[in-house]
Design an enzyme around this catalytic site. Structure first.
Site, PDB file in Angstrom:
ATOM      1  N   ASP A  49     -75.159   4.241 -54.059  1.00  0.00           N
ATOM      2  CA  ASP A  49     -74.159   4.299 -53.005  1.00  0.00           C
ATOM      3  C   ASP A  49     -74.792   4.257 -51.615  1.00  0.00           C
ATOM      4  OD1 ASP A  49     -72.426   4.626 -55.089  1.00  0.00           O
ATOM      5  OD2 ASP A  49     -71.608   6.550 -54.424  1.00  0.00           O
ATOM      6  N   HIS A 100     -67.588   0.441 -51.115  1.00  0.00           N
ATOM      7  CA  HIS A 100     -67.672   1.883 -50.839  1.00  0.00           C
ATOM      8  C   HIS A 100     -67.083   2.184 -49.458  1.00  0.00           C
ATOM      9  CE1 HIS A 100     -69.078   5.758 -52.029  1.00  0.00           C
ATOM     10  NE2 HIS A 100     -70.000   5.891 -51.100  1.00  0.00           N
ATOM     11  N   HIS A 104     -68.339   5.240 -44.107  1.00  0.00           N
ATOM     12  CA  HIS A 104     -68.420   6.288 -45.131  1.00  0.00           C
ATOM     13  C   HIS A 104     -67.553   7.470 -44.706  1.00  0.00           C
ATOM     14  CE1 HIS A 104     -70.089   9.086 -48.064  1.00  0.00           C
ATOM     15  NE2 HIS A 104     -70.609   8.023 -48.675  1.00  0.00           N
ATOM     16  N   HIS A 193     -78.547   7.204 -54.529  1.00  0.00           N
ATOM     17  CA  HIS A 193     -78.298   6.731 -53.164  1.00  0.00           C
ATOM     18  C   HIS A 193     -79.537   6.011 -52.630  1.00  0.00           C
ATOM     19  CE1 HIS A 193     -75.516  10.056 -53.887  1.00  0.00           C
ATOM     20  NE2 HIS A 193     -74.708   9.485 -52.995  1.00  0.00           N
TER      21      HIS A 193
END
Length: 474
Positions: A49, A100, A104, A193
């Site tokens: 991610d 995603h 964020h 990540h």
């Protein structure tokens, strides 16, 4: 006042719980509308991610390549927009790219329309670069809202079965490795990540993740486990091939268009027979060529080279059938442009070697063609000049516009957009440049970064759909 404030807070809690907390809880506990674990005994999924990151993502891709591992990257749109080369590399190396959000930010704090826009913006960037529309989505922090439950069925929400706090540097390499090895088994969807710049993350944390992942991949090899893309884990190992995707995206032509295509491909065979065209890459015919004498106005090319009336040249032609297939199976103008770039990059070296090995072609001064290109060929070393006005120019314009209306993904709509730019152009490259720059395949990919600057915006076609074409000699 206190009572009113208390009531407002209680209502806010009820609404927020119904909007996001309860949907997230249901999805985590029961897996409703989400994918979080596979059933394979030998395959697991690595998912990353928050990227791409210019420092850590290239190193991660190299590590995955070293162990022949495939992964899924859920990218943040604003990062993807600034690092399109990494998105392209992910795609070319066989990884799956998911969404995603554009920034964020949790879906809990955004309205449904805002979430939809975030997803669309990120998906558009992915499609512009790769030509593939992504339907895989992971909401930041895995927090779903009520509208995610009732989103379009073609959006596949991916969560995870294990996470390891790899976004915290204090976890350290040893503890992170132990946690990952403990969960290493078939069917697992691991959350990691490749960027440490989001809220609550440590900037240097991906360094520890890379060290731990190397040990995990080594152990996976030892156990006979293999990392695959999420779509592979979901579908029992089946990944749709490019040809299958192309077949599914094939546009149904009307009767009159089918007739035009049939005549067009018939003319292809006649033209090849009449002018004895040769093929640069017979295993994948796209570029054809023939030696001829140039008749036309002088063209000034790069480095002081000129092409003038009476010079020997190599005339280029695209394969009509291949061009038609590319146009009809491309999902967008951007996808067509990217595929054309790749094809040209692959075949120019073949063309250079054939010309260099044939003494009969040694006197040729330039590559030459007529094209309806707005921008792009300069990146390969071509010079683009206006075609002198006259009957040939007028006939070429009519022919190429008709061709464009048939094979371009946007069809006749493209003819209404910036139609003043849809005019035939002369393109030429000095033979010396071709042999020096494309005599080996070492150039492949060297111009990708340059070309990306041209194809960033989908409304600016790199190759408008009707490029080099078969017409009688001038």
């Amino acid at each position: 006042m206190t009572s009113l404030l208390h009531s407002l807070l209680m209502w806010a809690l009820y609404i927020s719980s119904f909007y996001a907390f309860i949907p997230s809880l249901i999805s985590r506990l029961f897996g409703f509308r989400v994918f979080r674990r596979g059933k394979s005994e030998t395959e697991f999924a690595l998912t990353f991610d928050d990227g791409p990151d210019p420092v850590y993502t290239p190193r991660l891709l190299q590590l995955l390549k070293q162990y022949d591992a495939k992964a899924t990257f859920f990218v943040v749109g604003e990062h993807a927009a600034h690092h399109r080369d990494l998105i392209q590399r992910m795609h070319e190396e066989g990884h799956l790219i998911g969404i995603h959000n554009y920034i964020h930010k949790t879906n809990w704090l955004m309205r449904p329309g805002t979430v939809r826009k975030q997803i669309q913006q990120t998906g558009q960037i992915i499609q512009e670069v790769t030509g593939v529309k992504s339907c895989y989505y992971r909401p930041p922090w895995g927090i779903m809202n009520l509208f995610d439950f009732f989103s379009k069925k073609d959006r596949k929400i991916i969560l995870w079965s294990s996470m390891f706090e790899d976004w915290k540097s204090r976890v350290g390499v040893q503890k992170l490795t132990e946690r990952m090895l403990k969960e290493l088994r078939g069917g697992e969807v691991m959350l990691l990540h490749d960027r440490g710049t989001t809220l609550g993350a440590d900037a240097q944390a991906p360094e520890h993740m890379l060290e731990a992942l190397k040990v995990v991949l080594q152990e996976a090899d030892r156990r006979g486990l293999h990392s695959v893309r999420v779509d592979t884990l979901m579908g029992g190992g089946a990944i749709m091939s490019e040809s299958q995707e192309n077949n599914q995206s094939q546009v149904q032509l009307s009767f009159w268009k089918r007739g035009i295509v049939a005549l067009w491909l018939l003319w292809e065979n006649v033209f090849h027979w009449m002018y004895h065209l040769r093929t640069a890459s017979p295993e994948d015919p796209l570029l054809h060529y023939r030696p001829r004498v140039y008749h036309g106005a002088m063209v000034e090319m790069t480095d002081g080279h000129v092409m003038q009336n009476g010079d020997q040249v190599i005339e280029l032609h695209f394969d009509n059938k291949k061009l038609f297939e590319l146009g009809m199976t491309s999902r967008s103008s951007m996808h067509l442009a990217i595929r054309m770039i790749r094809a040209i990059e692959q075949q120019l070296p073949d063309l250079a070697r054939q010309i260099a090995s044939d003494p009969k072609l040694s006197s040729a001064k330039a590559l030459y063609g007529v094209s309806m290109i707005n921008r792009g060929p300069e990146k390969f070393g071509f010079t683009v000049r206006d075609l002198p006005p006259g009957p040939f120019s007028a006939a070429s314009k009519i022919y190429l516009k008709l061709l464009l209306s048939v094979i371009h993904p946007a069809g006749t709509k493209r003819l209404k957009q910036r139609s003043e730019q849809l005019v035939p152009k002369v393109i030429a490259m000095p033979m010396e440049h071709l042999l020096q720059h494309y005599g080996t395949r070492s150039f492949a990919g060297a111009r990708v970064e340059q070309v990306h600057t041209t194809v960033k915006e989908p409304q600016q076609d790199l190759l408008s759909g009707a490029e080099l074409r078969n017409v009688p000699p001038m």
